[in-house]
Scaffold this active site. Sequence first.
Site, PDB file in Angstrom:
ATOM      1  CE1 TYR A 141      40.476  32.453  20.749  1.00 18.48           C
ATOM      2  CE2 TYR A 141      38.901  32.297  22.533  1.00 18.48           C
ATOM      3  CZ  TYR A 141      39.787  33.033  21.790  1.00 18.48           C
ATOM      4  OH  TYR A 141      39.976  34.353  22.087  1.00 18.48           O
ATOM      5  CE  LYS A 186      51.756  35.747   9.295  1.00 25.28           C
ATOM      6  NZ  LYS A 186      52.296  37.108   9.068  1.00 25.28           N
ATOM      7  CG  ASP A 219      51.259  40.490   9.108  1.00 29.34           C
ATOM      8  OD1 ASP A 219      50.372  40.265   8.256  1.00 29.34           O
ATOM      9  OD2 ASP A 219      52.463  40.259   8.892  1.00 29.34           O
ATOM     10  CG  ASP A 243      39.927  37.483  21.460  1.00 32.76           C
ATOM     11  OD1 ASP A 243      38.983  38.118  21.975  1.00 32.76           O
ATOM     12  OD2 ASP A 243      40.964  37.171  22.078  1.00 32.76           O
ATOM     13  CG  ASP A 247      40.102  43.401  22.982  1.00 30.63           C
ATOM     14  OD1 ASP A 247      38.966  42.902  22.824  1.00 30.63           O
ATOM     15  OD2 ASP A 247      40.689  43.420  24.079  1.00 30.63           O
TER      16      ASP A 247
HETATM   17  C1  IPM Z   1      35.821  37.752  24.077  1.00 32.68           C
HETATM   18  C2  IPM Z   1      36.650  37.326  25.256  1.00 32.68           C
HETATM   19  C3  IPM Z   1      36.646  35.814  25.365  1.00 32.68           C
HETATM   20  C4  IPM Z   1      37.247  35.263  24.092  1.00 32.68           C
HETATM   21  C5  IPM Z   1      37.371  35.243  26.606  1.00 32.68           C
HETATM   22  C6  IPM Z   1      36.838  35.820  27.888  1.00 32.68           C
HETATM   23  C7  IPM Z   1      37.330  33.739  26.621  1.00 32.68           C
HETATM   24  O1  IPM Z   1      37.940  37.847  25.162  1.00 32.68           O
HETATM   25  O2  IPM Z   1      34.617  37.423  24.034  1.00 32.68           O
HETATM   26  O3  IPM Z   1      36.346  38.425  23.186  1.00 32.68           O
HETATM   27  O4  IPM Z   1      38.470  35.195  23.946  1.00 32.68           O
HETATM   28  O5  IPM Z   1      36.473  34.884  23.203  1.00 32.68           O
HETATM   29 MN    MN Z   2      38.233  39.199  23.508  1.00 29.77          MN
END
Ligand code: IPM
Ligand code: MN
Length: 362
Positions: A141, A186, A219, A243, A247
């Site tokens: 990042y 990884k 993975d 990240d 999700d």
């Molecule tokens: C999160 C979001 C952010 C990230 C984006 C919006 C930059 O996806 O907080 O998970 O990738 O950290």
């Molecule tokens: Mn995110």
Amino acid sequence: MHANILVLPGDGIGTEVTAAAVSVLRAVARRYGHEFHFEERLIGGAAIDATGEPLPAATLDAARKADAVLLGAVGGPRWSDPKAKVRPEQGLLAIRKALGLYANLRPVKPHRATLGASPVKPHLLNGVDLVVVRELTGGIYFGDKTRDAGAASDLCSYSVAEIERVVRHACTLARARRGKLTSVDKANVLETSRLWRETTERLVREEFPDVTLEHQLVDSMAMHLLAKPREYDVIVTENMFGDILTDEASMLAGSLGLLPSASLGDGKTGIYEPIHGSAPDIAGKGIANPYAAILSAALLLRHSLGLEREAACVEQAVSAALDAGVLTGDLAPAGRGVRTVEATRAVLENIEADCYVAELRD
Ligand code: IPM
Ligand code: MN
């Protein structure tokens, strides 16, 4: 107690869900006799529109002075031109970095009322209670980026010190929970991952011999997270893997709209935000799920203000609302979702009820 809370609604549903979370914090202050002072500033697309910058100096100054920051979400189609020089997301990354918030805690604990909303079979979800500790201020990042007509690159780098501090945070958390740490990397391909693994191995051996450590390749972790989520207690990993995996993990809870997060550093100030984005498709309609933002406010009470009883009260209030079937559109059967204000009202009512019970017990 007296506390200064900076509110950064950001874009899209960020404004709607932070308003819900602020009303919950006000209710907590009233019931428990605290004085919370709220100040609001711009970040993300809203800040770009007003000032040309995604993180104006006034916002960062206010954040440095605040006891805690409550954030909504940033981004949206109107700022998403791939050629744009400034993007809303840069504001979020910059404030995390500037405040030194390297440990991002993302707890995942599916609620019985929403087991049906998860694509994972309910019998696999019973008893799931895990926390992902995502490294937040390093890795790909923040590495140098290059771009010319025919190629692009993003540098991923980690120092030993950066790995140590986040792993230490994860170990401390594991110690207070079930004592199990899963480090995700990884290492079969990436040099940064090999350093991550070696450093973690050594640190746990030297400083946390009572913590059980296992390593997983990212993975296979993506697979195990769905196949046997109950196995995990604390998962620590680098910025981008964290990240992506969180999700995925949100689907264990049934919706992205349920997952809160706390971004912490060495001091008390933290940023508290739902893990979901600005959801431009439903923004402005009053139907966003406020629970992730409200649960983020609970984490704020716990981690920045040290108000454990109040944090637990908010969490129980959300839990009771879910039990009562107060579900927004992301969780309810099609066409049966409640509006943001209705979900928020249910939480506010439960906070009052809970406090009356507490008064009785006192
Ligand atoms: C999160 C979001 C952010 C990230 C984006 C919006 C930059 O996806 O907080 O998970 O990738 O950290
Ligand atoms: Mn995110």
